[in-house]
Design a protein around this motif. Sequence first.
Motif, PDB file in Angstrom:
ATOM      1  N   VAL A 179      -2.750  -7.094  25.234  1.00 30.91           N
ATOM      2  CA  VAL A 179      -4.017  -6.708  25.876  1.00 30.91           C
ATOM      3  C   VAL A 179      -5.075  -6.355  24.834  1.00 30.91           C
ATOM      4  N   THR A 180      -4.778  -6.600  23.550  1.00 31.28           N
ATOM      5  CA  THR A 180      -5.749  -6.346  22.485  1.00 31.28           C
ATOM      6  C   THR A 180      -6.009  -7.661  21.754  1.00 31.28           C
ATOM      7  N   ASP A 181      -6.538  -7.563  20.551  1.00 31.22           N
ATOM      8  CA  ASP A 181      -6.722  -8.737  19.696  1.00 31.22           C
ATOM      9  C   ASP A 181      -5.375  -9.069  19.060  1.00 31.22           C
ATOM     10  N   ILE A 182      -4.782 -10.190  19.433  1.00 30.48           N
ATOM     11  CA  ILE A 182      -3.413 -10.489  19.009  1.00 30.48           C
ATOM     12  C   ILE A 182      -3.328 -11.051  17.594  1.00 30.48           C
ATOM     13  N   THR A 183      -4.419 -11.587  17.059  1.00 34.70           N
ATOM     14  CA  THR A 183      -4.350 -12.236  15.746  1.00 34.70           C
ATOM     15  C   THR A 183      -3.949 -11.280  14.626  1.00 34.70           C
ATOM     16  N   PRO A 184      -4.547 -10.069  14.502  1.00 34.76           N
ATOM     17  CA  PRO A 184      -4.096  -9.156  13.435  1.00 34.76           C
ATOM     18  C   PRO A 184      -2.618  -8.802  13.565  1.00 34.76           C
ATOM     19  N   PHE A 185      -2.138  -8.606  14.787  1.00 32.29           N
ATOM     20  CA  PHE A 185      -0.724  -8.274  14.998  1.00 32.29           C
ATOM     21  C   PHE A 185       0.169  -9.422  14.552  1.00 32.29           C
ATOM     22  N   LEU A 186      -0.184 -10.641  14.950  1.00 29.98           N
ATOM     23  CA  LEU A 186       0.640 -11.793  14.597  1.00 29.98           C
ATOM     24  C   LEU A 186       0.652 -12.031  13.090  1.00 29.98           C
ATOM     25  N   LEU A 187      -0.501 -11.949  12.452  1.00 28.79           N
ATOM     26  CA  LEU A 187      -0.552 -12.168  11.010  1.00 28.79           C
ATOM     27  C   LEU A 187       0.227 -11.096  10.266  1.00 28.79           C
ATOM     28  N   ASN A 188       0.154  -9.859  10.729  1.00 30.06           N
ATOM     29  CA  ASN A 188       0.946  -8.794  10.134  1.00 30.06           C
ATOM     30  C   ASN A 188       2.435  -9.077  10.303  1.00 30.06           C
ATOM     31  N   ILE A 202       0.827  -1.212   0.000  1.00 30.17           N
ATOM     32  CA  ILE A 202       0.000   0.000   0.000  1.00 30.17           C
ATOM     33  C   ILE A 202       0.857   1.255   0.000  1.00 30.17           C
ATOM     34  N   HIS A 203       1.873   1.275   0.883  1.00 35.58           N
ATOM     35  CA  HIS A 203       2.720   2.468   1.036  1.00 35.58           C
ATOM     36  C   HIS A 203       3.997   2.039   1.746  1.00 35.58           C
ATOM     37  N   ALA A 204       4.981   2.909   1.716  1.00 30.68           N
ATOM     38  CA  ALA A 204       6.242   2.601   2.407  1.00 30.68           C
ATOM     39  C   ALA A 204       6.030   2.431   3.902  1.00 30.68           C
ATOM     40  N   TYR A 205       5.046   3.168   4.447  1.00 30.25           N
ATOM     41  CA  TYR A 205       4.747   3.052   5.881  1.00 30.25           C
ATOM     42  C   TYR A 205       3.790   1.897   6.189  1.00 30.25           C
ATOM     43  N   ILE A 206       3.211   1.336   5.137  1.00 34.06           N
ATOM     44  CA  ILE A 206       2.331   0.175   5.304  1.00 34.06           C
ATOM     45  C   ILE A 206       2.855  -0.933   4.399  1.00 34.06           C
ATOM     46  N   PRO A 207       3.886  -1.646   4.852  1.00 33.99           N
ATOM     47  CA  PRO A 207       4.565  -2.624   3.990  1.00 33.99           C
ATOM     48  C   PRO A 207       3.796  -3.928   3.823  1.00 33.99           C
ATOM     49  N   ALA A 215      -9.533  -6.230   9.267  1.00 28.48           N
ATOM     50  CA  ALA A 215      -8.628  -5.649   8.272  1.00 28.48           C
ATOM     51  C   ALA A 215      -8.090  -4.305   8.742  1.00 28.48           C
ATOM     52  N   GLY A 216      -8.962  -3.495   9.387  1.00 25.16           N
ATOM     53  CA  GLY A 216      -8.511  -2.213   9.918  1.00 25.16           C
ATOM     54  C   GLY A 216      -7.442  -2.373  10.989  1.00 25.16           C
ATOM     55  N   LEU A 217      -7.657  -3.332  11.894  1.00 20.83           N
ATOM     56  CA  LEU A 217      -6.654  -3.606  12.926  1.00 20.83           C
ATOM     57  C   LEU A 217      -5.350  -4.092  12.308  1.00 20.83           C
ATOM     58  N   TYR A 218      -5.472  -4.889  11.267  1.00 19.74           N
ATOM     59  CA  TYR A 218      -4.287  -5.405  10.579  1.00 19.74           C
ATOM     60  C   TYR A 218      -3.459  -4.239  10.027  1.00 19.74           C
ATOM     61  N   VAL A 219      -4.132  -3.308   9.355  1.00 20.00           N
ATOM     62  CA  VAL A 219      -3.433  -2.142   8.798  1.00 20.00           C
ATOM     63  C   VAL A 219      -2.839  -1.291   9.914  1.00 20.00           C
ATOM     64  N   LEU A 220      -3.599  -1.092  10.985  1.00 19.56           N
ATOM     65  CA  LEU A 220      -3.122  -0.293  12.109  1.00 19.56           C
ATOM     66  C   LEU A 220      -1.850  -0.898  12.709  1.00 19.56           C
ATOM     67  N   PHE A 221      -1.878  -2.202  12.940  1.00 14.48           N
ATOM     68  CA  PHE A 221      -0.691  -2.851  13.502  1.00 14.48           C
ATOM     69  C   PHE A 221       0.472  -2.834  12.520  1.00 14.48           C
ATOM     70  N   SER A 222       0.165  -2.855  11.239  1.00 18.26           N
ATOM     71  CA  SER A 222       1.223  -2.770  10.237  1.00 18.26           C
ATOM     72  C   SER A 222       1.937  -1.429  10.323  1.00 18.26           C
ATOM     73  N   VAL A 223       1.155  -0.353  10.448  1.00 13.11           N
ATOM     74  CA  VAL A 223       1.733   0.992  10.562  1.00 13.11           C
ATOM     75  C   VAL A 223       2.536   1.114  11.847  1.00 13.11           C
ATOM     76  N   ILE A 224       1.946   0.675  12.964  1.00 14.44           N
ATOM     77  CA  ILE A 224       2.618   0.788  14.263  1.00 14.44           C
ATOM     78  C   ILE A 224       3.896  -0.042  14.282  1.00 14.44           C
ATOM     79  N   THR A 225       3.824  -1.270  13.784  1.00 15.12           N
ATOM     80  CA  THR A 225       4.995  -2.137  13.788  1.00 15.12           C
ATOM     81  C   THR A 225       6.114  -1.549  12.944  1.00 15.12           C
ATOM     82  N   ASN A 226       5.753  -1.004  11.781  1.00 13.22           N
ATOM     83  CA  ASN A 226       6.762  -0.396  10.908  1.00 13.22           C
ATOM     84  C   ASN A 226       7.424   0.805  11.569  1.00 13.22           C
TER      85      ASN A 226
END
Length: 427
Positions: free
Chosen positions: A353-362, A171-176, A322-333
């Motif tokens: 302390v949140t939904d860990i699945t989007p973070f792990l998949l990202n 999507i973007h350099a900040y969203i790899p 999907a929104g959480l996935y993108v959010l964690f992608s930005v934060i992780t990057n």
Amino acid sequence: MIDFLNNINPLLVNFILVVLFSLSLGMERRQQYETKSTKQTFGTDRTFTFIGVLGFLLLIADPSSKIPYLFGMGVLAVFMLVFYIFKAKKEEHYGMTSVLLAFITYGFPLFLSTASIWLSLLLFVVVLIMAGAKKPLRNVSKEIADDEFLTLAKFLIITGIILPILPKEDIHAYIPVSPYKIWLAVVVVSAISYLSYLLQKYVFPKAGLLLTAFLGGLYSSTASTIILARKSKNHDEHPKAYTGAIMITIAMMYLRVYILLMIFMPSIIRLTLPYFLALFIISLLVGIFYYRANHNNDKLETINTALEDENPLEFKVSIIFAGLYVLFSVITNLVLTNFGESGLSLLSIVVGVTDITPFLLNLFQGHYQVEHIMIAIATFQVMASNNVLKAVYAHIFSGEKTKRYIWKAFSIIIVANIIAVIVLYFL
């Protein structure tokens, strides 16, 4: 023996399969007719066998032309039409199963000559099963809720329509990560949850406490923990049984995450296998120990332990995921760019302390320049942190007697998880 099998004439093999297929269908038809009062039978074992053999003979009569075979099909169609009209007038019954099976029997030699042997055998098995499954299928259709077909349609939409058309560029350099990978994560998680949902609702609708824990943990360990804890309030005379069930949902979380790891990042499955296996076994043993230590487990079978019916394929849920996935992608990057691997380590603890699945998949899908050992450490840290959160949930929602055992059981699993993280740090 192998040379003998290799030297068998393929025509002989095809002929044997045609006879077996036709005879099996005919025997199935005979069994169906004998259970009915109707006398208007098209044919049974011998008739269907003759139809199959006729199709085979006309097919090989002129290998360069299908005219004899097509002529035979036309003759069969005339006979079937006469039979169907007579049956419909006589009995006012318009079922076409026997007619369709007769055409399938006649067409099997042609299919066998053009398709691979395994596909022909698959057709063989499917037709036989469906021919004899009228009553079971009717019973199942009565049990299926009206909105389940809509749910299936949603699953087909997110997998077969939306996924293939999404772009595969980041999507973007900040969203790899690409839209395709984001939605692929949604599809995989939805598929696992959907399977667990179907098993829970239709295959095991009256599942006992243990089976509910297994299926619920595969669906969502956090949701299952909260649901089981709430149920323990109404059945506080079984505190150890509910504690054990909650521990089993934790075991299923480790299994679920490892399945996702195998799908999205198989390069580290060997590295992490001993730790996942150890934590899965420990959680399972703790759960079984507490369950077996409970008194009057027989009475648990009369308790409705089924999880609440929650459609796992709501588009709103998919969009949130999907929104959480993108959010964690930005934060992780951002964290990796500014703080490196130490920042990722801290982030994994906080994310627990949140939904860990989007973070792990990202994490599993991202193009991050991170060593495999660090991804493994972050994975186990986020699960340990999430277990602490589930322990808090269980303590808040469970009955007073169950609370006595919750922290004892969770402590064993959390400590084991932390030990796994420490060992990975020293590798």
